[in-house]
Design a protein around this motif. Structure first.
Motif, PDB file in Angstrom:
ATOM      1  N   ILE A   1      40.723  46.742  33.400  1.00  0.00           N
ATOM      2  CA  ILE A   1      39.489  45.950  33.456  1.00  0.00           C
ATOM      3  C   ILE A   1      39.780  44.551  33.999  1.00  0.00           C
ATOM      4  O   ILE A   1      39.027  44.018  34.822  1.00  0.00           O
ATOM      5  CB  ILE A   1      38.847  45.867  32.060  1.00  0.00           C
ATOM      6  N   LEU A   2      40.894  43.966  33.557  1.00  0.00           N
ATOM      7  CA  LEU A   2      41.273  42.634  34.063  1.00  0.00           C
ATOM      8  C   LEU A   2      41.504  42.670  35.561  1.00  0.00           C
ATOM      9  O   LEU A   2      41.030  41.792  36.297  1.00  0.00           O
ATOM     10  CB  LEU A   2      42.536  42.156  33.348  1.00  0.00           C
ATOM     11  N   PHE A   3      42.198  43.697  36.038  1.00  0.00           N
ATOM     12  CA  PHE A   3      42.462  43.802  37.477  1.00  0.00           C
ATOM     13  C   PHE A   3      41.171  44.046  38.255  1.00  0.00           C
ATOM     14  O   PHE A   3      40.983  43.506  39.351  1.00  0.00           O
ATOM     15  CB  PHE A   3      43.452  44.933  37.736  1.00  0.00           C
ATOM     16  N   ILE A   4      40.281  44.863  37.700  1.00  0.00           N
ATOM     17  CA  ILE A   4      38.985  45.131  38.338  1.00  0.00           C
ATOM     18  C   ILE A   4      38.191  43.833  38.487  1.00  0.00           C
ATOM     19  O   ILE A   4      37.630  43.548  39.558  1.00  0.00           O
ATOM     20  CB  ILE A   4      38.192  46.174  37.527  1.00  0.00           C
TER      21      ILE A   4
ATOM     22  N   PRO B   1      47.231  40.154  44.126  1.00  0.00           N
ATOM     23  CA  PRO B   1      47.011  40.640  42.754  1.00  0.00           C
ATOM     24  C   PRO B   1      47.563  42.044  42.521  1.00  0.00           C
ATOM     25  O   PRO B   1      48.016  42.368  41.416  1.00  0.00           O
ATOM     26  CB  PRO B   1      45.481  40.613  42.621  1.00  0.00           C
ATOM     27  N   ALA B   2      47.525  42.884  43.561  1.00  0.00           N
ATOM     28  CA  ALA B   2      47.980  44.268  43.412  1.00  0.00           C
ATOM     29  C   ALA B   2      49.447  44.348  43.016  1.00  0.00           C
ATOM     30  O   ALA B   2      49.854  45.271  42.303  1.00  0.00           O
ATOM     31  CB  ALA B   2      47.748  45.032  44.720  1.00  0.00           C
ATOM     32  N   LYS B   3      50.254  43.400  43.465  1.00  0.00           N
ATOM     33  CA  LYS B   3      51.684  43.408  43.120  1.00  0.00           C
ATOM     34  C   LYS B   3      51.876  43.361  41.609  1.00  0.00           C
ATOM     35  O   LYS B   3      52.669  44.132  41.037  1.00  0.00           O
ATOM     36  CB  LYS B   3      52.380  42.210  43.769  1.00  0.00           C
ATOM     37  N   TRP B   4      51.140  42.486  40.960  1.00  0.00           N
ATOM     38  CA  TRP B   4      51.314  42.298  39.520  1.00  0.00           C
ATOM     39  C   TRP B   4      50.731  43.466  38.741  1.00  0.00           C
ATOM     40  O   TRP B   4      51.278  43.846  37.697  1.00  0.00           O
ATOM     41  CB  TRP B   4      50.667  40.977  39.101  1.00  0.00           C
ATOM     42  N   PHE B   5      49.637  44.045  39.242  1.00  0.00           N
ATOM     43  CA  PHE B   5      49.038  45.180  38.528  1.00  0.00           C
ATOM     44  C   PHE B   5      49.914  46.417  38.640  1.00  0.00           C
ATOM     45  O   PHE B   5      49.994  47.209  37.688  1.00  0.00           O
ATOM     46  CB  PHE B   5      47.640  45.470  39.069  1.00  0.00           C
ATOM     47  N   ILE B   6      50.583  46.622  39.777  1.00  0.00           N
ATOM     48  CA  ILE B   6      51.484  47.766  39.918  1.00  0.00           C
ATOM     49  C   ILE B   6      52.636  47.662  38.913  1.00  0.00           C
ATOM     50  O   ILE B   6      53.039  48.654  38.297  1.00  0.00           O
ATOM     51  CB  ILE B   6      52.016  47.862  41.363  1.00  0.00           C
ATOM     52  N   ILE B   7      53.164  46.446  38.745  1.00  0.00           N
ATOM     53  CA  ILE B   7      54.220  46.252  37.748  1.00  0.00           C
ATOM     54  C   ILE B   7      53.712  46.600  36.358  1.00  0.00           C
ATOM     55  O   ILE B   7      54.391  47.276  35.570  1.00  0.00           O
ATOM     56  CB  ILE B   7      54.720  44.791  37.791  1.00  0.00           C
TER      57      ILE B   7
ATOM     58  N   PRO C   1      50.344  55.400  40.596  1.00  0.00           N
ATOM     59  CA  PRO C   1      50.034  54.013  40.215  1.00  0.00           C
ATOM     60  C   PRO C   1      49.699  53.132  41.418  1.00  0.00           C
ATOM     61  O   PRO C   1      48.783  52.302  41.347  1.00  0.00           O
ATOM     62  CB  PRO C   1      51.331  53.539  39.533  1.00  0.00           C
ATOM     63  N   GLY C   2      50.424  53.328  42.531  1.00  0.00           N
ATOM     64  CA  GLY C   2      50.150  52.531  43.722  1.00  0.00           C
ATOM     65  C   GLY C   2      48.805  52.844  44.331  1.00  0.00           C
ATOM     66  O   GLY C   2      48.053  51.940  44.720  1.00  0.00           O
ATOM     67  N   VAL C   3      48.478  54.132  44.416  1.00  0.00           N
ATOM     68  CA  VAL C   3      47.188  54.531  44.994  1.00  0.00           C
ATOM     69  C   VAL C   3      46.039  54.075  44.109  1.00  0.00           C
ATOM     70  O   VAL C   3      44.998  53.617  44.592  1.00  0.00           O
ATOM     71  CB  VAL C   3      47.149  56.064  45.196  1.00  0.00           C
ATOM     72  N   MET C   4      46.217  54.184  42.802  1.00  0.00           N
ATOM     73  CA  MET C   4      45.184  53.710  41.873  1.00  0.00           C
ATOM     74  C   MET C   4      44.930  52.221  42.071  1.00  0.00           C
ATOM     75  O   MET C   4      43.784  51.763  42.117  1.00  0.00           O
ATOM     76  CB  MET C   4      45.627  53.980  40.433  1.00  0.00           C
ATOM     77  N   THR C   5      45.998  51.452  42.238  1.00  0.00           N
ATOM     78  CA  THR C   5      45.872  50.012  42.461  1.00  0.00           C
ATOM     79  C   THR C   5      45.141  49.717  43.760  1.00  0.00           C
ATOM     80  O   THR C   5      44.224  48.879  43.803  1.00  0.00           O
ATOM     81  CB  THR C   5      47.269  49.363  42.497  1.00  0.00           C
ATOM     82  N   ILE C   6      45.527  50.398  44.824  1.00  0.00           N
ATOM     83  CA  ILE C   6      44.912  50.148  46.135  1.00  0.00           C
ATOM     84  C   ILE C   6      43.435  50.512  46.129  1.00  0.00           C
ATOM     85  O   ILE C   6      42.588  49.773  46.636  1.00  0.00           O
ATOM     86  CB  ILE C   6      45.659  50.947  47.218  1.00  0.00           C
TER      87      ILE C   6
END
Length: 368
Positions: free
Chosen positions: A260-263, A320-326, A176-181
């Motif tokens: 999609i929202l994070f993208i 933003p990555a903090k919230w998407f990882i959660i 999940p972390g790598v996907m976010t980064i």
């Protein structure tokens, strides 16, 4: 609308003509997810250890054979004297030494108690702690087999239960972390050079005199990358599921919508960087070097945010990555629904709107 559609088509054509952009967009995420997934791990495998057996009886040999048979440890050498312990660690030959006391088997039978000293190289505290835990687990399993037909005294045995990841697979943490980064950096990097590229290629003047409004230009720049980044996200999720056996306990639809929202949020941030940068080189530096360390260090991917100083905890809230990882960990590992991640979702929506609004404002300033 016809002008806007033509502008979007032009962006697609430009992207597909640029092989470097296509490699960054599709090649780098696949390479990174495979590299990070296999290379980054907090598990241990084939760790070199040494044995100091003062007893050399049947019981100690059985324990040694059980440890050697596991995939976690490889017995590098047998030590004969206590004086050899320091040189072995100083040379870096082993990460741990198992020290069996004298008359081990006799004490186990007579006193119902015998001692094994686990000596670990604590220059890497996490690895040392992990080695100790793995050895203890093997010894407890052996003790359980030894006592299955024997009535023993009452004992208080601590029992640990690991929820969501009972096998302690590190890939559940890192994917999940790598996907976010990857989504954050690649998306922001690709759009960060879009407007500055127009300026360097001499086509910025065409945009400045075109009838397209600033909002249409900004959205037109972001629009093609949304679809390309969605393909990236699909590839990453498929690799995670089929190669790394990453579970998806929650709704795939919710996962897709949140991704999609994070993208879009990352793309909007990239456009903002593009509007305030004079050259592609500057935009690349800001999007890569300026975002990489904060995203990795302050998103909770590697280090728990709760362990950080209060100022860093506050700064992490604008990542933003903090919230998407959660969100992604909640959906993939815990199987939660929108009712549990609505707050993080609203924060991402707010950030996206803020980035887009600021980009439009900065673009208007450029026009003036």
């Amino acid at each position: 609308m016809k002008r806007f559609i033509g502008f979007v088509k032009k962006e697609f054509y430009h992207i597909f003509r640029d092989r470097r952009s296509l490699f960054i967009l599709f090649g780098m995420p696949v390479a990174q997810i495979l590299l990070f997934g296999f290379a980054i791990t907090n598990e241990i495998n084939n760790v070199d250890i040494a044995i100091l057996d003062h007893s050399k009886d049947a019981t100690t040999k059985e324990i040694i054979n059980k440890i050697a048979a596991s995939k976690y440890f490889s017995i590098k050498q047998m030590i004969e004297r206590e004086a050899d312990l320091a040189p072995v660690f100083q040379k870096g030959q082993v990460k741990a030494v198992l020290n069996f006391e004298k008359d081990f088997s006799q004490k186990l039978i007579k006193n119902q108690k015998a001692t094994i000293q686990i000596i670990t190289d604590a220059t890497d505290p996490n690895t040392a702690n992990t080695i100790s835990n793995y050895v203890n687990a093997i010894l407890q399993e052996y003790q359980k087999q030894l006592n299955k037909d024997i009535t023993i005294a009452y004992q208080i045995v601590p029992e640990t239960r690991m929820v969501y990841n009972p096998e302690l697979k590190s890939v559940y943490m890192f994917v999940p972390g790598v996907m976010t980064i990857i989504l954050m950096l690649v998306s922001a990097m690709m759009t960060s050079i879009s407007i500055t590229r127009e300026k360097e290629l001499g086509t910025m003047e065409i945009l400045l005199v075109s009838p397209l409004k600033p909002l249409q230009v900004i959205v037109g720049k972001v629009f093609p990358y949304i679809f390309l980044s969605i393909i990236n996200a699909i590839v990453i999720v498929l690799l995670s599921i089929f190669i790394f056996k990453m579970p998806v306990q929650g709704s795939l639809f919710l996962l897709a919508m949140e991704s999609i929202l994070f993208i879009i949020s990352a793309l909007a941030l990239g456009i903002l960087i593009s509007t305030i940068s004079a050259t592609q080189q500057t935009a690349m530096m800001i999007s890569l070097m300026g975002l990489m360390l904060p995203v990795i260090l302050l998103s909770g991917f590697i280090f728990p945010i709760s362990s950080m100083p209060i100022p860093l905890q506050i700064i992490s809230n604008i990542i933003p990555a903090k919230w998407f990882i959660i969100i992604i960990k909640g959906i993939m590992l815990k199987g939660v629904g929108l009712q549990y991640v609505w707050k993080e979702t609203l924060i991402l929506v707010g950030m996206t709107v803020f980035f887009l609004a600021l980009s439009v404002k900065k673009y208007k300033i450029r026009l003036e």
